[in-house]
Design an enzyme around this catalytic site. Structure first.
Site, PDB file in Angstrom:
ATOM      1  N   ARG A 126      48.759  31.177  48.404  1.00  0.00           N
ATOM      2  CA  ARG A 126      48.022  31.507  47.190  1.00  0.00           C
ATOM      3  C   ARG A 126      48.967  31.450  45.989  1.00  0.00           C
ATOM      4  O   ARG A 126      50.099  31.936  46.076  1.00  0.00           O
ATOM      5  CB  ARG A 126      47.476  32.929  47.394  1.00  0.00           C
ATOM      6  CG  ARG A 126      46.619  33.481  46.311  1.00  0.00           C
ATOM      7  CD  ARG A 126      46.142  34.888  46.679  1.00  0.00           C
ATOM      8  NE  ARG A 126      47.200  35.877  46.506  1.00  0.00           N
ATOM      9  CZ  ARG A 126      47.013  37.200  46.421  1.00  0.00           C
ATOM     10  NH1 ARG A 126      45.784  37.697  46.539  1.00  0.00           N
ATOM     11  NH2 ARG A 126      48.013  38.021  46.243  1.00  0.00           N
ATOM     12  N   ASP A 164      35.052  45.811  41.780  1.00  0.00           N
ATOM     13  CA  ASP A 164      36.509  45.880  41.842  1.00  0.00           C
ATOM     14  C   ASP A 164      37.048  44.685  41.050  1.00  0.00           C
ATOM     15  O   ASP A 164      36.843  43.529  41.440  1.00  0.00           O
ATOM     16  CB  ASP A 164      36.975  45.846  43.303  1.00  0.00           C
ATOM     17  CG  ASP A 164      38.490  45.964  43.435  1.00  0.00           C
ATOM     18  OD1 ASP A 164      39.213  45.730  42.447  1.00  0.00           O
ATOM     19  OD2 ASP A 164      38.948  46.291  44.544  1.00  0.00           O
ATOM     20  N   TYR A 222      48.756  46.550  38.287  1.00  0.00           N
ATOM     21  CA  TYR A 222      50.044  45.897  38.533  1.00  0.00           C
ATOM     22  C   TYR A 222      49.963  44.388  38.738  1.00  0.00           C
ATOM     23  O   TYR A 222      50.964  43.759  39.021  1.00  0.00           O
ATOM     24  CB  TYR A 222      50.793  46.552  39.695  1.00  0.00           C
ATOM     25  CG  TYR A 222      50.060  46.660  41.019  1.00  0.00           C
ATOM     26  CD1 TYR A 222      49.972  45.568  41.872  1.00  0.00           C
ATOM     27  CD2 TYR A 222      49.499  47.856  41.420  1.00  0.00           C
ATOM     28  CE1 TYR A 222      49.327  45.666  43.095  1.00  0.00           C
ATOM     29  CE2 TYR A 222      48.844  47.976  42.632  1.00  0.00           C
ATOM     30  CZ  TYR A 222      48.759  46.887  43.468  1.00  0.00           C
ATOM     31  OH  TYR A 222      48.117  46.997  44.681  1.00  0.00           O
ATOM     32  N   LYS A 223      48.765  43.826  38.598  1.00  0.00           N
ATOM     33  CA  LYS A 223      48.623  42.373  38.757  1.00  0.00           C
ATOM     34  C   LYS A 223      48.678  41.721  37.367  1.00  0.00           C
ATOM     35  O   LYS A 223      49.721  41.761  36.707  1.00  0.00           O
ATOM     36  CB  LYS A 223      47.340  42.081  39.521  1.00  0.00           C
ATOM     37  CG  LYS A 223      47.339  42.689  40.942  1.00  0.00           C
ATOM     38  CD  LYS A 223      46.025  42.403  41.658  1.00  0.00           C
ATOM     39  CE  LYS A 223      45.940  43.128  42.992  1.00  0.00           C
ATOM     40  NZ  LYS A 223      46.899  42.572  43.983  1.00  0.00           N
ATOM     41  N   PHE A 234      38.322  42.732  49.924  1.00  0.00           N
ATOM     42  CA  PHE A 234      39.683  43.238  50.068  1.00  0.00           C
ATOM     43  C   PHE A 234      39.610  44.477  50.950  1.00  0.00           C
ATOM     44  O   PHE A 234      38.799  45.371  50.732  1.00  0.00           O
ATOM     45  CB  PHE A 234      40.320  43.561  48.708  1.00  0.00           C
ATOM     46  CG  PHE A 234      41.789  43.857  48.854  1.00  0.00           C
ATOM     47  CD1 PHE A 234      42.676  42.840  49.190  1.00  0.00           C
ATOM     48  CD2 PHE A 234      42.275  45.139  48.714  1.00  0.00           C
ATOM     49  CE1 PHE A 234      44.036  43.109  49.357  1.00  0.00           C
ATOM     50  CE2 PHE A 234      43.633  45.406  48.882  1.00  0.00           C
ATOM     51  CZ  PHE A 234      44.515  44.397  49.204  1.00  0.00           C
TER      52      PHE A 234
END
Lengths: 410, 410
Positions: free
Chosen positions: A369, A195, A220-221, A125
């Site tokens: 996705r 991560d 927040y995921k 990422f």
């Protein structure tokens, strides 16, 4: 051939079915983007109202003590700990993933200044790589190298300071074997910084068991903490007193309210706090983490894999010949909780799906996705999503020009 | 002798009197701590409800585009700009004051690596010094020196990289002459980084006019942005393209959604973003900043000085002999918007005042501090506060043991 009746039977037997009621999801929407922004926990609505009106508005500054705002980073961290197989005092909520990566990369570099290599993989990422490259511009001799994941273990050596990896890849969903990779890095004398942004709240994690020493993760995921919720940071107990934060601030001081010029790190994980935490966002994250109450992560994971397998099977069964190429591993042990397809027109298909109330997301240059969140998705949601996808593919509706228009965030 | 009638006449003539209605303050409370946590703007209540229920809950991930979450850091920054005398594209909201200080200190160090001296003053707000000392542990040769404010100008020299000062002192309220100090630093070839935490929203600021090049400031004090609201960061236009952030992340990338491994800074101020901003807290800050709509900062400052003078005069008139020693400058041009008194039992007096519904705060070791916020304080509030203070001092009630009990935050 899978039938709707079979799918409904899966829902009827789902031990997590009732969890959906914990979330305020719009009627008719199939939300497959909980890996980008988790859904709103119903409890967060009332909690935020109280935080705003009562804690901020009525009790004002006194809330730091009376509502224990000051303890929130540790308290919420301790609630995340069981989701990642860590001890409560090994996790703290603070800042963003980027800032927490910087804290841990620079602290690790300071711990072993004679080991100059920061190792990662290309296509990690990108914020992880940006933070890493920024650190190398600051720390003398520190250099960043990225090697393909198949060659990481051989790249580890006596000069490796830190191995920086995202546990579940944000695009493909490929998952590293945390225990194995951490052990290989440790054999070479290096630390590993994981991560967990695309793992936490979805994939079973056992950081202590797997020997993980450093980690960060996103609020927040899958944790449902709200847009831009603060991140968390994990430091294994045995390392906490040996790591000295160089990006630091008063909230990580041993005595923040003594107002002394000299920095003395707080004992334990609290030293990794810097400035004052954004309390509204942090307390929304608390509601998000509490949406996992009573949920066993193995049960959640079993459902995730079943949702994935259903999605993949239905695409094979009903979308064959439309050029969707699954890039996520079929082996559940090697993947996370989202399923991704490569398609030359992934962007347009994604936009057409959004118009049809199936929310996934596009990841440049050619991936669509779909996040599979076991707490609030049912099997019939997958069926519905595929129904609408089939319609878009067969009608060719995605070719309409409006679906090619890009927003700022795409 | 000042009378209640005179005080009421001041309220009647106050051009900002109606602004109080913009805030939800508890009945009967005299809130003199808006310099630590600003009061709740009424507009924020409804706005937060919408952000939570509609933007997060209903529109979910789409809100990044449809509600322009992605543009919020710049948008709110641009709304702060007129309060500090800056151009809209010179200000951005991000992270905390601590993290923003780190960004600018390290970027300034990288700009002039041959100038190793980071200069500040002892007793500066401690997080500023902690961040600075952390940076010196990371950046080769960079060293931190603190010199008393009377000797700062002579300490500036060809080795000075950056002068780091808080514009209004958090404890005493003493204010630097921004134009003069910035010019002196510039004469020596150094940049100045101003911490505006105790100035913004209270003291008139003219950063452009005064030649300021770098600044940070707090969102949760006079800006009324809510507990732990994100901070802001100012970089003068001419410096923006010359400064390269070393603490950086995807939100500051030129193309965040291209997902490229290489970091390319966004043009302008946006490069100083790092991770995803905490949106609930950031949008509450937007309401806070909007509470200044139509308020001229010179008018606000005129009221602040009148509130201060009234406070000081009433203490002299009615609290003489009780050992309160005013440590804030009497010259309005040399101070901020709070008034502080030294007293050997400042802590207990502060606690007794809080029980009597007069909220100020204690700053170790012996200061009681009262924030004077012209938007929501009236002159009669000061009268009431002094009434209650007189009662506490004359009765000696502050000596009761319960007022000596410390919370976590004191």
């Amino acid at each position: 051939m899978i039938t709707l009746e079979q799918v409904r039977a899966l829902d009827a037997a789902d031990p997590l079915r009732a969890c959906r009621e914990r979330f305020a999801l719009p009627e008719g929407l199939v939300y497959l983007d909980g890996n980008s922004l988790g859904a709103l926990p119903r409890a967060a609505v009332e909690r935020q109202r109280q935080v705003v009106e009562r804690e901020w508005g009525r009790d004002l500054i006194r809330s730091w003590n009376s509502h224990d705002w000051i303890g929130a980073p540790q308290r919420v961290g301790a609630k995340i700990a069981p989701l990642i197989g860590a001890k409560p005092h090994e996790v703290i909520v603070a800042d963003s993933v980027s800032v927490n990566l910087f804290k841990l990369i620079t602290a690790a570099a300071a711990l072993s200044p004679k080991r100059p290599l920061l190792l990662s993989e290309p296509g990690n990422f990108h914020t992880d790589l940006h933070v890493a490259s920024g650190a190398t511009e600051l720390v003398p001799n520190l250099r960043l190298e990225t090697v393909e994941r198949g060659r990481i273990e051989e790249a580890l050596g006596p000069d490796t300071n830190l191995l920086l990896l995202t546990h579940v890849h944000y695009k493909t969903g490929e998952r590293f074997d945390m225990a194995r990779v951490t052990a290989r890095a440790k054999d070479s004398g290096a630390l590993t910084l994981w991560d967990l942004s695309h793992s936490v709240g979805a994939v079973p994690l056992q950081l202590n068991r797997d020997g993980a020493e450093l980690a960060v993760g996103c609020g927040y995921k899958y944790l449902n903490g709200g847009p831009g919720a603060p991140a968390f940071l994990y430091v294994a107990e045995h390392l906490q007193e040996r790591l000295m934060p160089v990006l630091r601030g008063w909230m990580g001081h041993a005595a923040p309210f003594a107002f002394t010029d000299e920095y003395v790190p707080a004992p334990g994980i609290a030293r990794f706090l810097a400035g004052t935490p954004p309390m509204l966002s942090l307390l929304a994250l608390e509601s998000g983490v509490e949406s996992f109450e009573g949920v066993d992560m193995e049960t959640a994971w079993a459902k995730s894999t079943a949702l994935f397998d259903l999605f993949a099977a239905l695409v094979e069964q009903r979308c064959a010949g439309h050029g969707l190429d699954c890039v996520s591993p079929r082996d559940p042990g090697a993947r996370g909780s989202h399923i991704s397809y490569r398609h030359p027109h992934a962007f347009e298909i994604c936009q057409a799906l959004i118009e049809a109330e199936v929310i996934g997301d596009f990841r440049a240059p050619d991936v669509v996705r779909f996040g599979l969140t076991p707490l609030y998705l049912g099997y019939e949601d997958i069926w519905t999503a595929i129904d609408r996808l089939v319609d878009i593919l067969e009608s060719g509706r995605w070719r309409e020009p409006r679906f090619a228009v890009r927003g700022k965030v795409t």
